[in-house]
Design an enzyme around this catalytic site. Structure first.
Site, PDB file in Angstrom:
ATOM      1  N   SER A 113       0.710  -1.283   0.026  1.00 50.81           N
ATOM      2  CA  SER A 113      -0.054  -0.152  -0.141  1.00 50.81           C
ATOM      3  C   SER A 113       0.730   1.347  -0.051  1.00 50.81           C
ATOM      4  CB  SER A 113      -1.100  -0.040   1.311  1.00 50.81           C
ATOM      5  OG  SER A 113      -1.906   0.868   1.088  1.00 50.81           O
ATOM      6  N   HIS A 114       0.597   2.159   0.925  1.00 51.56           N
ATOM      7  CA  HIS A 114       1.360   3.255   1.047  1.00 51.56           C
ATOM      8  C   HIS A 114       2.864   3.218   1.481  1.00 51.56           C
ATOM      9  CE1 HIS A 114       0.320   2.369   5.190  1.00 51.56           C
ATOM     10  NE2 HIS A 114       1.357   3.083   5.735  1.00 51.56           N
ATOM     11  N   ASP A 277      -2.909   6.225  -3.367  1.00 53.51           N
ATOM     12  CA  ASP A 277      -1.670   5.350  -2.682  1.00 53.51           C
ATOM     13  C   ASP A 277      -1.494   4.372  -3.674  1.00 53.51           C
ATOM     14  OD1 ASP A 277      -3.577   3.881  -2.127  1.00 53.51           O
ATOM     15  OD2 ASP A 277      -2.941   3.305  -0.113  1.00 53.51           O
ATOM     16  N   ASP A 279      -1.673   1.062  -3.819  1.00 55.38           N
ATOM     17  CA  ASP A 279      -2.881   0.256  -4.196  1.00 55.38           C
ATOM     18  C   ASP A 279      -4.067   0.680  -4.661  1.00 55.38           C
ATOM     19  OD1 ASP A 279      -3.253   0.802  -1.579  1.00 55.38           O
ATOM     20  OD2 ASP A 279      -4.042  -1.283  -1.134  1.00 55.38           O
ATOM     21  N   ASP A 281      -6.532   2.609  -2.908  1.00 58.20           N
ATOM     22  CA  ASP A 281      -7.617   2.473  -1.957  1.00 58.20           C
ATOM     23  C   ASP A 281      -7.271   3.970  -1.020  1.00 58.20           C
ATOM     24  OD1 ASP A 281      -5.322   1.987  -0.303  1.00 58.20           O
ATOM     25  OD2 ASP A 281      -6.352   0.009   0.585  1.00 58.20           O
ATOM     26  N   ARG A 282      -6.441   4.612  -1.026  1.00 57.26           N
ATOM     27  CA  ARG A 282      -6.650   6.177  -0.290  1.00 57.26           C
ATOM     28  C   ARG A 282      -6.839   7.089  -1.388  1.00 57.26           C
ATOM     29  NH1 ARG A 282      -2.034   6.399   4.410  1.00 57.26           N
ATOM     30  NH2 ARG A 282      -2.580   3.715   5.275  1.00 57.26           N
ATOM     31  N   LYS A 376     -11.625   0.555   0.916  1.00 58.84           N
ATOM     32  CA  LYS A 376     -11.693   1.781   0.799  1.00 58.84           C
ATOM     33  C   LYS A 376     -11.165   2.078  -0.931  1.00 58.84           C
ATOM     34  CE  LYS A 376      -7.030   2.292   3.013  1.00 58.84           C
ATOM     35  NZ  LYS A 376      -6.939   1.496   3.712  1.00 58.84           N
TER      36      LYS A 376
END
Ligand code: VG1
Ligand code: CO
Length: 541
Positions: A113-114, A277, A279, A281-282, A376
């Site tokens: 992710s992030h 981000d 992946d 989702d943010r 998300k």
């Protein structure tokens, strides 16, 4: 093709955190490390025989090699079919959508992710359920238990599988279907939002700056914003996913998305700025000289969601992670809908969404989403904002001013102390936990503590409980602070300190100034400087 049984032994520390297992890439690429965990996923979910899985990742270093391992291991353990994004790519929300749309039994998502990517940075893997959402703790616990007793894994002797040609191929007895990673997701967005209104907005010269941060949302944002909605070519920046994200942190906040902040606060700034981000989702939302904190963004979306066609019937309820500010609570109260507070991590929203108790969910860490998937969703939030702005014909700044005038402003900030000594971090939380009973009523740095608790959550649907989810301190007058340790870091410990203060009248302060008294009270209670050895937070968002 031959199924091979390879003897192995448990590897320490394969415990999933807030969102799957995250480690340094160097750890993941060690012989057997990924294989042990994947076989343990199969065990933890009761086997993959005859099952259909979705597999994809954010394109970071080791993504493609990891997918080959997973496909071989799925085939060897009897999976019927794996649906994989072309080139091994799928954003987290797109994977969630594919699982749901195709009626798959679950999915494996490769991402940290992030966290930054590359041989010297981070890699991650997580399992999602048939509802498209992250595995709940009962399942991640079962997976972890399996990692502690594993003695072999199964794989198939086969050459690398072509992940670039769309369509179906057989791998042993298993079918592999390579799909366009964007198509189904883009179709879903067209159902939820008024694409005609958005096309008109862009046709009128509206300018966006979307920073994909060289991560997974590039192809999604180009297709939706530029190709389908007509935003000017080049509106999507850093659009090509790179294995190391171009050396950046794909974390959409004012610190790591500096390029976007500079553009939005400079002369000639576009009308709307956003970033996502690693992946996808943010989301980060920023107007002309107007950064919107994720907690406020959730509140604004809750107050205005009915303006988008997919939400015209109104919201059934809303949910936020406990450290997320109470701004959305005020909207829920005004609208007469329920508001749930859950522990950090999207997995805790799954049951509320499945049961129809909540329509919108959000986290202070720049995660917002709805019941359209079970993750998300960064681009979804961007489109929701644009849809609301198109209907209201207002700027981001005007929407914020209107929102605060109606609901008041909750000043909010998160202070992160990254990669501090684990023992020191645990010592800090333990000491605070031990002191909790004596804290209420105390006067600290001019504030009076009204309540102090170690947050625990009981899921209203299945009754499962999650304890020790963060120390929550409330102060008289509507201020609040939360302290917890990150569950996604890969180095030492990261202490997160979340600060908020409600103000019904004065909306123009600098959040750091508005929150200084709360920060001082927390320093007095927790002794962060002395225990962490840091004078100041590493990242303030
Ligand atoms: C962080 C965030 C949390 C989020 C999680 C996964 O977890 O605080 O809100 O759900 O990352 O997000 P932690 O345990 O480090 O605080 V993502 O976009 O990295 O999958
Ligand atoms: Co993410």
């Amino acid at each position: 093709m031959q199924v091979t049984r390879i003897a192995t032994q448990p590897i320490e520390g394969q415990k999933p955190g807030t969102s799957g297992l995250r480690k340094k890439t160097r750890v993941f690429i060690q012989a057997g490390y990924l294989e042990n965990f994947v076989q343990s996923i199969w065990t933890g979910i009761g086997g993959v025989t005859g099952r259909v899985l979705v597999v994809g990742g954010d394109g970071r270093y080791f993504n493609d090699a990891a997918i080959q391992v997973i496909l071989r291991m799925a085939a060897a353990s009897g999976a019927a079919k794996v649906i994989v994004g072309q080139g091994g790519l799928l954003s987290t929300p797109a994977a969630s959508n594919l699982i749901r749309k195709r009626g798959a039994d679950g999915g494996v998502i490769l991402s940290a992710s992030h966290n930054p990517g590359g041989p010297d940075e981070d890699f991650g893997i997580k399992y999602n359920m048939a509802n498209g959402g992250p595995a709940p703790e009962a399942v991640t616990d079962a997976i972890y238990a399996a990692t502690q007793s594993i003695d072999h894994y199964l794989t198939l002797e086969t050459p690398d599988i072509d992940l670039y040609t769309l369509g179906e191929t057989r791998v042993g007895a298993m079918m592999v279907e390579v799909v366009d990673p964007v198509a189904d997701y883009a179709a879903l967005m067209e159902e939820l939002f008024d694409f005609d209104a958005l096309r008109e907005l862009f046709a009128s010269g509206y300018r966006v700056h979307f920073d994909a941060m060289h991560a997974i949302t590039g192809p999604y944002a180009v297709e939706i914003l530029e190709n389908r909605l007509g935003a000017a070519k080049g509106s999507v920046k850093n659009a090509i996913p790179l294995p190391d994200f171009g050396g950046g942190h794909p974390d959409p906040n004012p610190v790591w998305a500096k390029e976007l902040m500079t553009a939005m606060y400079g002369a000639g700034a576009p009308d709307f700025g956003a970033a996502s981000d690693g992946d996808g989702d943010r989301n980060m939302i920023v107007g002309k000289s107007c950064y919107v904190t994720p907690s406020d963004s959730l509140a604004v979306l809750a107050a205005n969601a009915h303006l988008a066609p997919g939400y015209a019937a109104g919201l059934k309820g809303v949910a936020r992670s406990m450290p997320t500010s109470c701004a959305v609570d005020r909207v829920a109260e005004a609208r007469g809908i329920a508001c749930y507070a859950t522990p950090t991590g999207w997995k805790f929203f799954g049951n509320l969404l499945d049961a129809g108790l909540a329509t919108l969910c959000g986290e202070e860490s720049a995660g917002t989403g709805s019941d359209h998937v079970r993750e998300k969703d960064g681009l979804w939030a961007v489109l929701m904002w644009l849809n609301i702005l198109a209907v209201k014909r207002m700027s981001v700044g005007e929407v914020m001013a209107e929102h605060w005038a109606e609901f008041g402003r909750t000043y909010y900030s998160r202070h992160d102390y990254e990669a501090i000594d684990s023992q020191a971090a645990n010592g800090l939380i333990d000491a605070l936990r031990a002191a909790l009973p004596a804290i209420p009523g105390q006067q600290v740095a001019g504030l009076t503590v009204s309540a102090a608790e170690d947050f625990s959550y009981t899921d209203p649907i299945d009754g499962s409980t999650a304890a020790r989810q963060g120390i929550q301190l409330s102060f008289e007058g509507g201020a609040r602070a939360v302290l917890r340790l990150s569950g996604t870091g890969t180095e030492g410990a990261t202490l997160r300190v979340y600060l908020e203060r409600f103000d019904a009248r004065d909306f123009g302060q600098d959040p750091q100034v508005a929150l200084a008294p709360v920060a001082a009270a927390i320093e007095a209670l927790a002794g962060i400087k002395a225990r962490s050895g840091r004078d100041a937070p590493d990242v303030i968002t």
